[in-house]
Design a protein around this motif. Structure first.
Motif, PDB file in Angstrom:
ATOM      1  N   PHE A 262       0.822  -1.214   0.000  1.00  0.00           N
ATOM      2  CA  PHE A 262       0.000   0.000   0.000  1.00  0.00           C
ATOM      3  C   PHE A 262       0.851   1.256   0.000  1.00  0.00           C
ATOM      4  O   PHE A 262       0.488   2.264  -0.607  1.00  0.00           O
ATOM      5  CB  PHE A 262      -0.923  -0.015   1.228  1.00  0.00           C
ATOM      6  N   TRP A 263       1.998   1.189   0.670  1.00  0.00           N
ATOM      7  CA  TRP A 263       2.845   2.368   0.877  1.00  0.00           C
ATOM      8  C   TRP A 263       3.806   2.507  -0.292  1.00  0.00           C
ATOM      9  O   TRP A 263       4.791   1.772  -0.402  1.00  0.00           O
ATOM     10  CB  TRP A 263       3.577   2.237   2.213  1.00  0.00           C
ATOM     11  N   ASN A 264       3.527   3.443  -1.175  1.00  0.00           N
ATOM     12  CA  ASN A 264       4.269   3.539  -2.441  1.00  0.00           C
ATOM     13  C   ASN A 264       5.071   4.819  -2.613  1.00  0.00           C
ATOM     14  O   ASN A 264       5.573   5.095  -3.700  1.00  0.00           O
ATOM     15  CB  ASN A 264       3.296   3.385  -3.616  1.00  0.00           C
ATOM     16  N   THR A 265       5.172   5.642  -1.565  1.00  0.00           N
ATOM     17  CA  THR A 265       5.972   6.859  -1.658  1.00  0.00           C
ATOM     18  C   THR A 265       6.853   6.981  -0.413  1.00  0.00           C
ATOM     19  O   THR A 265       6.644   6.270   0.573  1.00  0.00           O
ATOM     20  CB  THR A 265       5.097   8.127  -1.745  1.00  0.00           C
ATOM     21  N   SER A 266       7.783   7.900  -0.459  1.00  0.00           N
ATOM     22  CA  SER A 266       8.680   8.107   0.682  1.00  0.00           C
ATOM     23  C   SER A 266       7.934   8.604   1.912  1.00  0.00           C
ATOM     24  O   SER A 266       8.359   8.376   3.043  1.00  0.00           O
ATOM     25  CB  SER A 266       9.774   9.107   0.312  1.00  0.00           C
ATOM     26  N   PHE A 267       6.792   9.278   1.702  1.00  0.00           N
ATOM     27  CA  PHE A 267       6.043   9.831   2.835  1.00  0.00           C
ATOM     28  C   PHE A 267       4.850   8.956   3.229  1.00  0.00           C
ATOM     29  O   PHE A 267       4.127   9.274   4.165  1.00  0.00           O
ATOM     30  CB  PHE A 267       5.563  11.254   2.536  1.00  0.00           C
ATOM     31  N   GLY A 268       4.611   7.866   2.515  1.00  0.00           N
ATOM     32  CA  GLY A 268       3.489   7.001   2.851  1.00  0.00           C
ATOM     33  C   GLY A 268       2.845   6.401   1.617  1.00  0.00           C
ATOM     34  O   GLY A 268       3.445   5.563   0.942  1.00  0.00           O
ATOM     35  N   ALA A 269       1.630   6.848   1.295  1.00  0.00           N
ATOM     36  CA  ALA A 269       0.904   6.332   0.135  1.00  0.00           C
ATOM     37  C   ALA A 269       0.243   7.475  -0.610  1.00  0.00           C
ATOM     38  O   ALA A 269      -0.265   8.415  -0.006  1.00  0.00           O
ATOM     39  CB  ALA A 269      -0.157   5.324   0.581  1.00  0.00           C
TER      40      ALA A 269
ATOM     41  N   GLN B 124      -9.567   5.322   4.559  1.00  0.00           N
ATOM     42  CA  GLN B 124      -9.887   4.296   5.556  1.00  0.00           C
ATOM     43  C   GLN B 124      -8.956   3.096   5.438  1.00  0.00           C
ATOM     44  O   GLN B 124      -8.572   2.499   6.451  1.00  0.00           O
ATOM     45  CB  GLN B 124     -11.345   3.862   5.398  1.00  0.00           C
ATOM     46  N   LYS B 125      -8.596   2.741   4.223  1.00  0.00           N
ATOM     47  CA  LYS B 125      -7.644   1.645   4.012  1.00  0.00           C
ATOM     48  C   LYS B 125      -6.309   1.976   4.667  1.00  0.00           C
ATOM     49  O   LYS B 125      -5.739   1.150   5.398  1.00  0.00           O
ATOM     50  CB  LYS B 125      -7.460   1.403   2.515  1.00  0.00           C
ATOM     51  N   GLY B 126      -5.817   3.177   4.429  1.00  0.00           N
ATOM     52  CA  GLY B 126      -4.560   3.578   5.039  1.00  0.00           C
ATOM     53  C   GLY B 126      -4.637   3.617   6.549  1.00  0.00           C
ATOM     54  O   GLY B 126      -3.718   3.163   7.244  1.00  0.00           O
ATOM     55  N   ARG B 127      -5.737   4.139   7.057  1.00  0.00           N
ATOM     56  CA  ARG B 127      -5.905   4.221   8.511  1.00  0.00           C
ATOM     57  C   ARG B 127      -5.915   2.832   9.145  1.00  0.00           C
ATOM     58  O   ARG B 127      -5.307   2.599  10.189  1.00  0.00           O
ATOM     59  CB  ARG B 127      -7.189   4.967   8.846  1.00  0.00           C
ATOM     60  N   GLY B 128      -6.590   1.898   8.469  1.00  0.00           N
ATOM     61  CA  GLY B 128      -6.637   0.540   8.991  1.00  0.00           C
ATOM     62  C   GLY B 128      -5.284  -0.133   8.998  1.00  0.00           C
ATOM     63  O   GLY B 128      -4.945  -0.858   9.942  1.00  0.00           O
ATOM     64  N   LEU B 129      -4.484   0.131   7.964  1.00  0.00           N
ATOM     65  CA  LEU B 129      -3.163  -0.495   7.882  1.00  0.00           C
ATOM     66  C   LEU B 129      -2.212   0.086   8.933  1.00  0.00           C
ATOM     67  O   LEU B 129      -1.330  -0.622   9.424  1.00  0.00           O
ATOM     68  CB  LEU B 129      -2.578  -0.304   6.486  1.00  0.00           C
ATOM     69  N   VAL B 130      -2.379   1.351   9.279  1.00  0.00           N
ATOM     70  CA  VAL B 130      -1.527   1.942  10.301  1.00  0.00           C
ATOM     71  C   VAL B 130      -1.860   1.374  11.674  1.00  0.00           C
ATOM     72  O   VAL B 130      -0.970   1.077  12.487  1.00  0.00           O
ATOM     73  CB  VAL B 130      -1.667   3.485  10.312  1.00  0.00           C
ATOM     74  N   THR B 131      -3.142   1.247  11.954  1.00  0.00           N
ATOM     75  CA  THR B 131      -3.568   0.771  13.270  1.00  0.00           C
ATOM     76  C   THR B 131      -3.495  -0.734  13.418  1.00  0.00           C
ATOM     77  O   THR B 131      -3.331  -1.258  14.516  1.00  0.00           O
ATOM     78  CB  THR B 131      -5.010   1.231  13.571  1.00  0.00           C
TER      79      THR B 131
END
Length: 205
Positions: free
Chosen positions: A173-180, A195-202
């Motif tokens: 999911f994380w495709n950049t130096s700062f995240g996604a 929401q996808k990103g939030r779920g993957l972080v938590t």
């Protein structure tokens, strides 16, 4: 959309956000935060000063975004003001530079901000999305993760949504130096992406 028209319009509107809206607002004690409104963006005061497509809407009426930043600001009863003393990495434009705003590109960028603002309000109902004049993006921060929509920049020339955790993450999911980051043109639902990103972080996979 012609890539040059989009880039030039984005830079011009970024300059308006800083020199004509946020700069005078900050000098008047109102801070640098801006907000997304229909057709573009505005100062915090209501009605205040706002951009609607290729026009500046003020108490003086509708002003075309043509000429220099200094001339546009003066016509609105303001003094163009840079914010180099507040942050680095802004648009880097000078009051005497000329604007070039393509109406079609301006509408595309306004739509990007509107989509981002709507998704952020659904993601975080208790937060108020902020359009920051430094990077010219609309965003919120939740639990040390930045969520937002950018109209594009030097690295990604088209409008895109992003999720930027303060702590680096790993995974597809994380495709950049700062995240996604995902191009808005390829994201049918910005809220789902957030929401996808939030779920993957938590709860990392």
């Amino acid at each position: 959309m012609d890539e040059r028209s989009l880039a030039v319009t984005r830079r011009s509107l970024h300059g308006v956000a800083e020199l004509v809206l946020a700069g005078p607002q900050y000098r008047g004690g109102g801070g640098i935060r801006l907000r997304v409104v229909p057709g573009g963006f505005a100062t915090l005061a209501d009605p205040g000063v706002r951009v609607d497509g290729d026009r500046l809407i003020t108490s003086a009426g509708k002003l075309p975004l043509t000429g220099t930043y200094a001339e546009v600001a003066e016509a609105a009863g303001l003094e163009a003001s840079r914010l180099d003393d507040v942050y680095s990495g802004g648009p880097g434009v000078l009051p005497g530079e000329g604007l070039e705003v393509d109406p079609e590109a301006a509408r595309l960028l306004a739509d990007a901000f509107a989509r981002g603002d709507a998704a952020l309000r659904q993601l975080a109902p208790r937060e108020t999305p902020v359009l920051w004049p430094e990077h010219f993006d609309v965003a919120v921060t939740l639990d040390e993760v930045n969520y937002g929509v950018s109209p594009g920049d030097d690295a990604i020339p088209e409008p895109y949504a992003y999720v930027g955790p303060w702590t680096p993450q790993t995974g597809d999911f994380w495709n950049t130096s700062f995240g996604a980051a995902r191009l808005l043109a390829e994201v049918p639902d910005v809220l789902v992406f957030f929401q996808k990103g939030r779920g993957l972080v938590t709860d990392p996979e």
